[in-house]
Design a protein around this motif. Structure first.
Motif, PDB file in Angstrom:
ATOM      1  N   MET A 123       0.835  -1.198   0.000  1.00 57.09           N
ATOM      2  CA  MET A 123       0.000   0.000   0.000  1.00 57.09           C
ATOM      3  C   MET A 123       0.876   1.257   0.000  1.00 57.09           C
ATOM      4  N   SER A 124       0.512   2.252   0.804  1.00 60.01           N
ATOM      5  CA  SER A 124       1.236   3.524   0.760  1.00 60.01           C
ATOM      6  C   SER A 124       2.576   3.477   1.477  1.00 60.01           C
ATOM      7  N   PHE A 125       2.883   2.390   2.206  1.00 59.41           N
ATOM      8  CA  PHE A 125       4.210   2.280   2.791  1.00 59.41           C
ATOM      9  C   PHE A 125       5.280   2.339   1.702  1.00 59.41           C
ATOM     10  N   ALA A 126       4.937   1.906   0.502  1.00 56.90           N
ATOM     11  CA  ALA A 126       5.903   1.961  -0.596  1.00 56.90           C
ATOM     12  C   ALA A 126       6.302   3.391  -0.932  1.00 56.90           C
ATOM     13  N   GLY A 173       9.253   5.807   1.847  1.00 55.38           N
ATOM     14  CA  GLY A 173      10.675   5.570   2.011  1.00 55.38           C
ATOM     15  C   GLY A 173      11.090   4.176   1.600  1.00 55.38           C
ATOM     16  N   GLN A 174      12.316   4.056   1.117  1.00 55.40           N
ATOM     17  CA  GLN A 174      12.896   2.782   0.730  1.00 55.40           C
ATOM     18  C   GLN A 174      14.343   2.773   1.164  1.00 55.40           C
ATOM     19  N   TRP A 197      18.405  -1.381  -4.351  1.00 51.67           N
ATOM     20  CA  TRP A 197      17.056  -1.194  -3.834  1.00 51.67           C
ATOM     21  C   TRP A 197      16.199  -0.351  -4.780  1.00 51.67           C
ATOM     22  N   SER A 198      16.778   0.642  -5.396  1.00 53.28           N
ATOM     23  CA  SER A 198      16.009   1.488  -6.310  1.00 53.28           C
ATOM     24  C   SER A 198      15.501   0.709  -7.513  1.00 53.28           C
TER      25      SER A 198
END
Length: 481
Positions: free
Chosen positions: A407-410, A413-414, A470-471
């Protein structure tokens, strides 16, 4: 119009508020509440899976009353108490006597659905209040033919759209019912487009946010329907009865008959079955249609009160039985170890337990990563409940921010590309779909919850490193349901 039973209605609402407040801190945060806490720290005009109102109210409530389950739920408690009063006002619009209005408030107060959504902070909590206000204004419009009520309807619908898009369902059902059985003259007023304009203006910021982000809410809704549609259709009718309370069925039936015999109110009765057909067709959850039962119950409250005059002992016994069963299934009444008894009816009870233990288990595994590797390590959780719990309880345990693609956790931040060290995964169950994005994964622990909730038995998996930067991985790790 009968005089409004102000004192009885507010007295019943007050009892509801006292009960909800007394029990609000008994278990712990619900997984959705942990998500709302995180969303409230990342305020925006919209989120992947919801508009902004509930996270905003969560932030306001914790700011004013404390960052605890009890503090978080104060505004939700007030909303549910107001809902009880609005149900009594709806009963008055249907010609309910003073006793009938009080009976309507009591029926709302002892229904499992009202108590359940009032105990927690959820979009359904504020949705229920909005639906009741929309019905109240719609009934005033139908009864009086005064077009200016369209403005109140539009304003309420617009605010409700900033909370949840489901509000289009009762509005659509009511409009369709008026077209079918009348009174149609209310649709020929220029106040109708004025009300639509007000609703659109209030909802516009979130609509623009969804447009700018590619309408992610449609993706989320499609996923819910495809994942749970069959189960939702099978359980729809039983849950309608159980979540409201089967003991209120006679009041419900009496209300439907009462409305159907009143020409101007017939559309209110018809709106509920029309809404049920739509929800069943799209595979929606049973509670999507449940709020429209409360106005029908309000209409049946006066016949129920009249019946109680001659059967007081039986009536009081039925109300007590309704209140007790609703409280047991909807509120944290049982010892935590006995919650499994109510999960088949209300799984949300189990979702309030075990989050501090989950964070402690993750912290234990995190501390086993060599100290020199932790600066380049990361924690990744499969869903927003786990990520929310780790954001809430992790700092006190020395954990870094947990990440999730759910959901919006994406969007919040990563991990940085320089974090090429170990990755601690928190999974519901081990799956190659996730672990293929990491190297050399092995299970290092499990979550043992006190009840059989979604997190019970969840796997803690340690991987040597991400398989790519990660990106590059992040778009692949995103999940909408």
């Amino acid at each position: 119009m009968p005089t409004f039973a102000t004192a009885p209605a507010f007295a019943v609402a007050g009892v509801v508020a006292v009960v909800l407040t007394a029990l609000s801190g008994r278990y712990g945060y619900h997984r959705d509440e942990l998500y709302f806490l995180a969303a409230g720290q990342n305020l925006d005009w919209g989120y992947v899976d919801q508009p902004p109102l509930t996270p905003l109210l969560a932030r306001i409530s914790t700011f004013l009353f404390g960052d605890t389950p009890m503090g978080l739920r104060v505004v939700s408690t007030l909303a549910s108490a107001i809902t009880v009063v609005v149900v009594a006002l709806i009963a008055r619009e249907f010609g309910g006597s003073r006793a009938g209005q009080m009976a309507a408030a009591v029926c709302a107060a002892v229904s499992g659905f009202v108590l359940g959504v009032g105990h927690l902070v959820s979009t359904a909590t504020y949705d229920l209040l909005a639906w009741m206000l929309i019905v109240l204004f719609a009934v005033k419009l139908l009864r009086t033919g005064e077009g200016r009520w369209w403005l109140a309807l539009g304003l309420t619908a617009g605010i409700a759209l900033q909370n949840k898009y489901l509000v289009v369902l009762p509005v659509g059902a009511l409009l369709a019912a008026v077209l079918i059985v009348g009174p149609r003259p209310v649709l020929r007023s220029w106040w109708l487009p004025a009300g639509v304009a007000v609703a659109g203006f209030v909802a516009l910021p979130n609509v623009l946010w969804q447009f700018q982000h590619g309408w992610p809410q449609l993706t989320v809704a499609g996923g819910i329907s495809s994942d749970d549609g069959i189960e939702n259709r099978i359980t729809f009718v039983p849950l309608q009865l159980l979540q409201l309370s089967p003991f209120l069925l006679p009041v419900w039936v009496a209300g439907f008959r009462q409305l159907w015999r009143t020409p101007w109110a017939r559309s209110v009765a018809l709106a509920y079955p029309l809404l049920c057909v739509v929800v069943l067709a799209v595979g929606g959850k049973s509670y999507y249609a449940l709020p429209l039962l409360l106005p029908i119950v309000a209409a049946g409250a006066t016949p129920a009160a009249d019946w109680l005059d001659g059967h007081r002992r039986a009536g009081v016994g039925a109300l007590v039985l309704t209140a007790v069963t609703s409280a047991v299934f909807a509120l944290p009444m049982l010892p935590a170890s006995a919650v499994g008894f109510v999960l088949p009816i209300n799984k949300e009870q189990g979702e309030q337990l075990g989050w501090p233990s989950l964070a402690s288990a993750v912290a234990d595994q995190w501390n086993r990563i060599p100290a020199e590797e932790r600066s380049s390590a990361a924690i990744f959780s499969i869903n927003y409940g786990e990520a929310g719990a780790l954001r809430r309880y992790g700092p006190a345990l020395g954990l870094p921010p947990a990440y999730s693609g759910h959901m919006s956790f994406a969007d919040w931040g990563q991990p940085a590309d320089i974090q090429t060290g170990p990755v601690l995964l928190v999974e519901i169950e081990r799956t190659l779909t996730l672990e293929r994005y990491f190297r050399n994964c092995s299970e290092v622990g499990t979550i043992d919850s006190i009840v059989a909730n979604d997190e019970d038995g969840a796997a803690l998996v340690r991987c040597d490193a991400p398989a790519d930067e990660w990106s590059t991985l992040w778009p692949k790790l995103r999940r909408y349901y």
